[in-house]
Scaffold this active site. Structure first.
Site, PDB file in Angstrom:
ATOM      1  N   GLU A 178       7.744  37.879 -31.165  1.00  0.00           N
ATOM      2  CA  GLU A 178       9.079  38.425 -30.874  1.00  0.00           C
ATOM      3  C   GLU A 178       9.323  39.726 -31.638  1.00  0.00           C
ATOM      4  O   GLU A 178       9.867  40.687 -31.089  1.00  0.00           O
ATOM      5  CB  GLU A 178      10.162  37.399 -31.233  1.00  0.00           C
ATOM      6  CG  GLU A 178      11.547  37.897 -30.841  1.00  0.00           C
ATOM      7  CD  GLU A 178      12.658  37.018 -31.408  1.00  0.00           C
ATOM      8  OE1 GLU A 178      12.545  35.783 -31.336  1.00  0.00           O
ATOM      9  OE2 GLU A 178      13.633  37.590 -31.917  1.00  0.00           O
ATOM     10  N   CYS A 285      20.849  34.749 -33.081  1.00  0.00           N
ATOM     11  CA  CYS A 285      20.831  33.868 -31.912  1.00  0.00           C
ATOM     12  C   CYS A 285      21.707  32.637 -32.171  1.00  0.00           C
ATOM     13  O   CYS A 285      21.728  32.095 -33.275  1.00  0.00           O
ATOM     14  CB  CYS A 285      19.391  33.497 -31.648  1.00  0.00           C
ATOM     15  SG  CYS A 285      19.141  31.875 -31.043  1.00  0.00           S
ATOM     16  N   SER A 314       6.102  27.582 -35.690  1.00  0.00           N
ATOM     17  CA  SER A 314       7.458  27.864 -35.212  1.00  0.00           C
ATOM     18  C   SER A 314       8.301  28.454 -36.341  1.00  0.00           C
ATOM     19  O   SER A 314       8.554  27.798 -37.358  1.00  0.00           O
ATOM     20  CB  SER A 314       8.083  26.563 -34.705  1.00  0.00           C
ATOM     21  OG  SER A 314       9.478  26.703 -34.621  1.00  0.00           O
ATOM     22  N   ASN A 316      11.560  29.306 -36.419  1.00  0.00           N
ATOM     23  CA  ASN A 316      12.879  28.702 -36.670  1.00  0.00           C
ATOM     24  C   ASN A 316      12.743  27.355 -37.368  1.00  0.00           C
ATOM     25  O   ASN A 316      13.554  27.006 -38.217  1.00  0.00           O
ATOM     26  CB  ASN A 316      13.691  28.618 -35.372  1.00  0.00           C
ATOM     27  CG  ASN A 316      13.276  27.499 -34.468  1.00  0.00           C
ATOM     28  OD1 ASN A 316      13.734  26.384 -34.600  1.00  0.00           O
ATOM     29  ND2 ASN A 316      12.368  27.776 -33.536  1.00  0.00           N
TER      30      ASN A 316
HETATM   31  S1  SF4 Z   1      15.736  30.359 -30.577  1.00  0.00           S
HETATM   32 FE1  SF4 Z   1      15.954  29.905 -28.399  1.00  0.00          FE
HETATM   33  S2  SF4 Z   1      17.928  30.774 -27.769  1.00  0.00           S
HETATM   34 FE2  SF4 Z   1      17.352  31.681 -29.736  1.00  0.00          FE
HETATM   35  S3  SF4 Z   1      16.303  33.589 -29.177  1.00  0.00           S
HETATM   36 FE3  SF4 Z   1      14.706  32.024 -29.471  1.00  0.00          FE
HETATM   37  S4  SF4 Z   1      14.371  31.178 -27.442  1.00  0.00           S
HETATM   38 FE4  SF4 Z   1      16.321  32.289 -27.369  1.00  0.00          FE
END
Ligand code: SF4
Length: 408
Positions: A178, A285, A314, A316
């Site tokens: 990203e 986000c 991952s 997040n």
């Molecule tokens: S965490 Fe989910 S909603 Fe947030 S930017 Fe990434 S894919 Fe999109």
């Protein structure tokens, strides 16, 4: 919010019952307290928000539809669609092949592609260079593009800032798909530089204040700045955007720090701050925000351990682990299979990037209180299997089915 057609294998009757119930009683999402699943000797505290986000469900729906619509064609994914091993394994099993690994190294040469092939762009988006390469082959990237709208929102925000003459500082993991995509889109419009964390931000700020010589910048931030970046000129008017899954507080702190440095160096005040610093508060986000806020609330529970479920790569998920491990023993696992028994567990240390083997992770405390959450790309079905595995070690007073019925 839009409902997506996600395969049932990823859903969980237990988690769906919990989420639906919570949604019904808290439509405006103001209540971040966890949900207690009381099995008697073991109590599970589930975060208010976790699991598949809008962008992930959107990507899964498009990917499975692409497979349906293109029987007999070769289907490729630019890289992992989302950072979840179960979903990626399912796609591979259905014949989808990955063109690159998560760091952008080629697994299949683009020369092997033809205009007849289908290429799916992952939820993280991709770089303009790769898009151009595929388009030159005759592959239409827009048709099977799963780029999350919240990532595109960051690109749009960067473009708006760029049009006003600001350079962009991207807070993100430099090698993450990203961040590479956001860097590419931003750099097409304005000088852009990437910082990984506060430590790097402090160093970057020294080029704003002149504390460090311009020449050093090009070595220190090698591979992190856009072509023709002029460190003496391009840091004079800046805005900060982020990889959408960073820790919200970290991005805020980085933005605040740079703002403060600009104020001090240029003698700015509230009235003329925007001459040199763009307000970009809204690029975080929603899912990252919700999941992190829910973990802060989860951590107010006096628990014995936390289990965070999600892919080991991952971003997040690793941030949720980071928050939990500050407070209590935390185990980062990507499937229920990592729970070997009531005594042994395999879990990931994302700092050292190693899987560890721990013993006696469940204490003798009764009731044992376990906090559970998962990343935005983790299927709820995996979380349910983790819960089922944990409770299988106890003489429980209620079954999962009884808990589901009591929730409905
Ligand atoms: S965490 Fe989910 S909603 Fe947030 S930017 Fe990434 S894919 Fe999109």
């Amino acid at each position: 919010m839009k409902k997506f057609n996600v395969p049932n294998i990823y859903r969980s009757s237990l988690i769906s019952a919990v989420k639906n119930k919570r949604k019904e009683s808290d439509k405006l999402k103001k209540d971040f307290t966890p949900t207690l699943l009381d099995f008697g000797p073991i109590r599970i505290y589930l975060a208010r928000h976790f699991g598949f986000c809008y962008g992930v469900e959107n990507a899964i729906e498009i990917a499975f539809r692409t497979i349906e619509e293109n029987q007999g064609k070769r289907i490729f994914l630019l890289s992992e669609m989302i950072h979840n091993p179960q979903v990626n394994a399912d796609l591979i099993q259905r014949g989808v092949r990955f063109l690159q690994d998560t760091k952008g190294n080629f697994l299949i040469n683009f020369d092997e592609l033809t205009a007849d092939d289908v290429v799916i762009v992952p939820a993280f988006g991709t770089t303009l260079a790769i898009e151009a390469k595929l388009n030159a082959i005759g592959i239409k990237t827009e048709k099977y593009n799963t780029t999350c709208p919240f990532v595109e929102k960051v690109w749009n925000r960067s473009e708006q800032i760029a049009k006003k003459g600001y350079s962009i500082v991207v807070h993100g993991k430099p090698t993450h798909e990203e961040t590479r995509a956001t860097f590419s889109h931003s750099a097409a419009n304005t000088p852009t530089v990437v910082v990984n964390d506060m430590k790097e931000t402090v160093e970057l700020a020294k080029y704003i204040t002149g504390e460090k010589s311009a020449a050093e910048f090009y070595t220190e931030f090698k591979g992190r700045y856009s072509e023709n970046f002029d460190v003496e000129k391009d840091l004079g008017r800046i805005g900060v955007v982020n990889q959408t899954t960073m820790l919200a507080n970290d991005t805020q702190a980085i933005s605040d720090y740079l703002k403060q440095q600009m104020i001090q160096h240029y003698g700015l005040n509230a009235d003329n701050l925007d001459e040199r610093f763009a307000d970009t508060r809204d690029t975080l986000c929603y899912a990252t925000n919700d999941n992190q806020t829910a973990v802060y609330e989860l951590l107010t529970t006096d628990a014995n351990l936390a289990i965070v479920v999600g892919g080991y790569n991952s971003s997040n998920t690793s941030h949720l682990v980071e928050l939990c491990e500050e407070k209590l023993p935390t185990y980062y696992i990507n499937s229920a299979d990592k729970i070997l028994s009531d005594k042994e567990i395999l879990h990931y240390n994302f700092h050292t990037k190693q899987e560890l083997h721990s013993v006696n992770y469940l204490t003798d405390k009764r009731p044992l209180k376990v906090l559970i959450t998962s990343g935005a790309s983790c299927p709820d079905a995996v979380v349910e299997s983790v819960i089922r595995k944990l409770i299988s070690f106890y003489k429980i007073e209620k079954t999962v089915e009884e808990i589901i019925n009591s929730i409905k």
